[in-house]
Each structure stands twice: as C-alpha cells, then as structure tokens.
Design an enzyme around this catalytic site. Structure first.
Site, short mmCIF file in Angstrom:
data_model
loop_
_atom_site.label_atom_id
_atom_site.label_comp_id
_atom_site.label_asym_id
_atom_site.label_seq_id
_atom_site.Cartn_x
_atom_site.Cartn_y
_atom_site.Cartn_z
N ASN A 196 5.59 7.49 13.46
CA ASN A 196 4.48 8.19 14.11
C ASN A 196 4.54 8.11 15.64
OD1 ASN A 196 3.21 9.37 11.89
ND2 ASN A 196 2.09 7.50 11.41
N TYR A 221 -1.16 4.33 13.17
CA TYR A 221 -2.50 4.90 12.98
C TYR A 221 -3.47 4.28 14.00
CZ TYR A 221 -0.13 6.88 9.04
OH TYR A 221 0.78 7.58 8.29
N THR A 269 0.51 5.49 -0.23
CA THR A 269 -0.18 6.77 -0.30
C THR A 269 0.50 7.65 -1.34
OG1 THR A 269 -0.97 6.68 1.95
CG2 THR A 269 -0.61 8.89 1.05
N GLY A 283 7.21 -1.97 -1.98
CA GLY A 283 6.67 -0.60 -1.99
C GLY A 283 7.36 0.25 -3.03
N ASN A 303 1.84 1.09 11.45
CA ASN A 303 2.41 2.43 11.24
C ASN A 303 1.88 3.55 12.12
OD1 ASN A 303 4.01 1.25 9.35
ND2 ASN A 303 2.94 2.03 7.56
N HIS A 357 -5.84 -1.69 7.99
CA HIS A 357 -4.54 -1.07 8.30
C HIS A 357 -4.36 -1.02 9.81
CE1 HIS A 357 -1.02 1.28 8.03
NE2 HIS A 357 -1.39 2.21 7.17
N PRO A 404 0.83 -1.21 0.00
CA PRO A 404 0.00 0.00 0.00
C PRO A 404 0.87 1.26 0.00
CG PRO A 404 -0.03 -1.07 2.16
CD PRO A 404 0.69 -1.99 1.24
C1 LIG Z 1 5.34 6.95 -0.68
C2 LIG Z 1 4.97 5.93 0.37
C3 LIG Z 1 3.65 5.82 0.77
C4 LIG Z 1 3.26 4.85 1.70
N1 LIG Z 1 1.94 4.73 2.01
C5 LIG Z 1 1.53 3.69 2.80
C6 LIG Z 1 0.14 3.45 3.00
O1 LIG Z 1 -0.73 4.14 2.47
N2 LIG Z 1 -0.19 2.41 3.81
C7 LIG Z 1 0.75 1.60 4.41
O2 LIG Z 1 0.38 0.66 5.14
N3 LIG Z 1 2.06 1.82 4.20
C8 LIG Z 1 2.47 2.81 3.40
N4 LIG Z 1 3.81 2.98 3.14
C9 LIG Z 1 4.77 1.97 3.60
C10 LIG Z 1 5.00 0.94 2.49
O3 LIG Z 1 3.84 0.17 2.26
C11 LIG Z 1 6.15 -0.01 2.85
O4 LIG Z 1 5.87 -0.59 4.10
C12 LIG Z 1 7.50 0.70 2.88
O5 LIG Z 1 7.68 1.50 1.73
C13 LIG Z 1 8.64 -0.30 2.97
O6 LIG Z 1 8.63 -1.19 1.84
P1 LIG Z 1 9.66 -1.00 0.62
O7 LIG Z 1 11.04 -1.01 1.24
O8 LIG Z 1 9.44 -2.17 -0.29
O9 LIG Z 1 9.36 0.32 -0.04
C14 LIG Z 1 4.22 3.98 2.25
C15 LIG Z 1 5.57 4.13 1.87
C16 LIG Z 1 5.95 5.06 0.94
C17 LIG Z 1 7.38 5.15 0.50
#
Ligand SMILES: Cc1cc2nc3c(=O)[nH]c(=O)nc-3n(C[C@H](O)[C@H](O)[C@H](O)COP(=O)(O)O)c2cc1C
Length: 355
Positions: A232, A177, A24, A314, A175, A172, A22
């Site tokens: 957070n 929330y 954002t 991500g 993180n 969710h 996920p």
């Molecule tokens: C731009 C961005 C937006 C994110 N938005 C969310 C989100 O909406 N919900 C969520 O659970 N985690 C969110 N995360 C965390 C990612 O889902 C993920 O846990 C994090 O990027 C680590 O994985 P990666 O190393 O593969 O990027 C976000 C991370 C990034 C970089």
C-alpha cells in the site's frame, strides 16, 4: 516448548501456538454483514490455537474493499454472533481484527466522500472499485476533532465485538491502513500533536489502545504491526528506530499480544530498512506472535529459539482447515488457489478438504 504447547494470552488459555492470521475473503456479500457461510468457514478452522478474523470495518468511512464485513450495525453484531458461537462450539477461540483503511479506499465505497488519512498524500497505484480499477484519490487530512471521533469508533467497535462473543480484538496497525499511515513519516506529515516525531505519530494509536482498554480491558487487545512492510505504498525513514520505540512503549499496556508481520519477499526494496524480528523481541516483553511465509519447520525453530511465542499462518490456513492436525502428523498440505481468495461463494472457501 513447541507449536503444540498451550499458551495463555490475557486471561484465556489457548490449546496450541498455531494461529490463523487475519484473512480478508470478501464473502460478506450483503451489506457488509457476516453470514452463515462465514460461520462454516471459521468453524472449520477452530483447531487453530487462536483465529484472528478477517479485517473488519469499524465504520462506514473505514471501508476500502467490496464485500468486507463491518462491526458497526446491529445486523453485523448478530451475524458475527453466529460465527463466534460456531467457533466456540468447536472449542475454538477467536479475536476480531478492527480495521480502518484510511486512504486505501475510494469515494465510491464512501457515499461520495473523500477517503481520510493523516495527510493529503495520494497512494501510488490503483484501487479495485465496482466500476473496475481506478487511480487512488488524494485523501483528505483528518482534523483533530475527527481524531477524537475515530477513537470513539474504535471503542464502539470493540464493545460490539465483545457483545458479538469475540474473545478479544486485534487492532490492525499494519499493512498501510489508517494506523500505519499515522505511524510512518512517508504518509504522516502533520504539523500538530499527531505528526512530526514518532512520539507524536504514535499518539493516535496509543489513544486508541487506552480508550479501548478502558472499555473492554487491555488483556483482550492484540495489536498487529508490519514494521518492514511496503504494501500500500508505505515508507518510513527509520523503521528500526520508530518501531522499537512503539514496541517499548507497548510494554506499558498489559496487552494480550503484539503480532508482527515479518519482512516478506516483496519488502526487499526496503533494503537495509528491514526490521529484524529479534530487535522487536528484545523491545517488547509480552506475548509476541510472528507471521509471514512460515512453514512448520521455520515456525518450530522460531519458537524453540524463543524469537516468538506463537506463529500465525495465513495462506496455509486458507487451504488447510485442519492445519494443526496436518502439522502434527506431517501430512501433505493442500495448495491455496489465489483465484478464489476474494470471490464471493464457497468455492475455494469452505470446500478445501480436511484429512
Ligand atoms: C487473501 C489474503 C487476505 C489477507 N487479509 C488480511 C487482513 O484482512 N488483515 C491483515 O492484517 N492481513 C491480511 N493478509 C495478510 C496475512 O494475514 C499474512 O500476513 C500474509 O498472508 C503472510 O502470511 P502467510 O505467508 O502465512 O500467508 C491477507 C493475506 C491474504 C493472502
């Protein structure tokens, strides 16, 4: 078994184990409503085994960031419908991540109302608002009547998600929330049935899972947790014990999956409090997804060693719409540009090249 093996979650069959985490992206510029640009973005990524959508508010009190989508109005359901159709047309599968930010908000997002939380504990740090960065406000503790109302908001949001064509929902719980705020003793000092020991602190989460299961079926529900996370301003006195309890209890629900964010580099201040994936793998018997700075090799190794059933990527999916294909042929990967993570147009969103 490898990243390219198919996998069943609930009643659906997924073509590979390379999931999109996920993310954002703040492109819902009009009234928190999903739009055609987002449909293009998600359709580009439909070769993922499963797309988990960006976090999506279940209600107006769940908002904490600008231009993030919701799932509580008809317009939002219609907007999401176009997105699920675009993904399904390309043979993809997509879950909607259900979000309530709790205290990680500001009254300017909430028509002047005070953000809600399990307890009136102000997060350290600053929140982005339309008037620039501001200190977080002290949230108001949710009353027990409001707990019931919020459970109903989750149910309505899940029902809307199914109406919008999603294959399921991801609750969710990660993180920092709202649900994470309930789970951890650093943010939950309630003295009623929803605070105190972990049995009480997890009651809200399990009530939501139960109620949403009754509405859409437990096999259409995933849950995301971040047991080691400090993002957070989160803390907990004994995350190993507490999250093991939660994962063991989750065995009583026939969920589609549990999705764990592994300890990230920034969580290092947790020190000995980092919860190893192996502990949660032993506690939870169903499909387990992991995430957090994985590359192809570490993902392959994790699946080969049976430490997880699928890997969510991500940042790599932000910049590589065709990530599974690139992994398959060991192609060069595009680098993601953090400058455009949360901007409001197609630059850095739908213009990353496929092979
Ligand atoms: C731009 C961005 C937006 C994110 N938005 C969310 C989100 O909406 N919900 C969520 O659970 N985690 C969110 N995360 C965390 C990612 O889902 C993920 O846990 C994090 O990027 C680590 O994985 P990666 O190393 O593969 O990027 C976000 C991370 C990034 C970089």
């Amino acid at each position: 078994m490898n990243l390219f093996s198919s996998i069943n979650i609930g009643n659906i069959s997924l073509k590979n184990r390379i999931f999109m985490a996920p993310l954002t992206r703040c492109r819902s510029v009009q009234d928190n409503t999903p739009n055609d640009l987002m449909a293009e973005y998600y359709a580009q990524r439909a070769t993922a085994g499963l797309i988990i959508s960006e976090a999506t508010q279940i209600s107006t009190m769940g908002i904490g960031y600008p231009c993030t989508p919701g799932i509580y109005t008809n317009e939002q359901v219609l907007g999401w419908k176009k997105i699920t159709q675009a993904v399904h047309q390309r043979d993809g599968k997509i879950f909607l991540q259900l979000w309530h930010v709790g205290r990680i908000s500001h009254s300017s997002y909430l028509q002047g109302k005070t953000p809600l939380a399990p307890s009136a504990i102000k997060p350290a740090g600053e929140v982005f608002t339309f008037d620039g960065m501001k200190e977080y406000e002290t949230p108001r503790a949710i009353t027990s009547d409001e707990i019931y109302d919020i459970v109903q908001e989750y149910v309505r949001a899940a029902k809307n998600a199914i109406e919008a064509g999603f294959d399921g929902v991801e609750i969710h719980g990660a993180n920092g929330y709202l649900l994470d705020q309930f789970l951890r003793d650093g943010t939950n000092t309630r003295e009623d049935n929803y605070g105190g020991n972990i049995e009480n602190r997890s009651r809200f989460l399990f009530e939501i899972i139960q109620a949403v299961s009754s509405e859409i079926g437990s096999d259409k529900i995933g849950l995301r947790l971040s047991p080691s996370g400090t993002f957070n301003d989160m803390s907990d006195s004994n995350p190993k014990k507490h999250f093991t309890y939660v994962c063991e209890k989750l065995n009583n629900f026939n969920l589609a999956y549990v999705h764990i964010i592994d300890a990230l580099e920034g969580d290092i201040r947790h020190g000995a409090n980092v919860v190893e994936l192996s502990i949660l793998r032993a506690a939870y018997k169903g499909v387990l997804i992991t995430n957090g700075a994985y590359d192809k090799n570490r993902g392959e190794e994790t699946i080969r060693n049976n430490q997880a059933d699928a890997i969510a990527y991500g940042s790599l999916f932000i910049s590589n719409p065709d990530l599974p294909e690139r992994f398959k042929i060991n192609a060069t990967l595009n680098e993601a540009d953090p400058q455009t993570f949360y901007t409001q147009d197609k630059k850095g969103y739908t213009d990353y090249p496929s092979l």
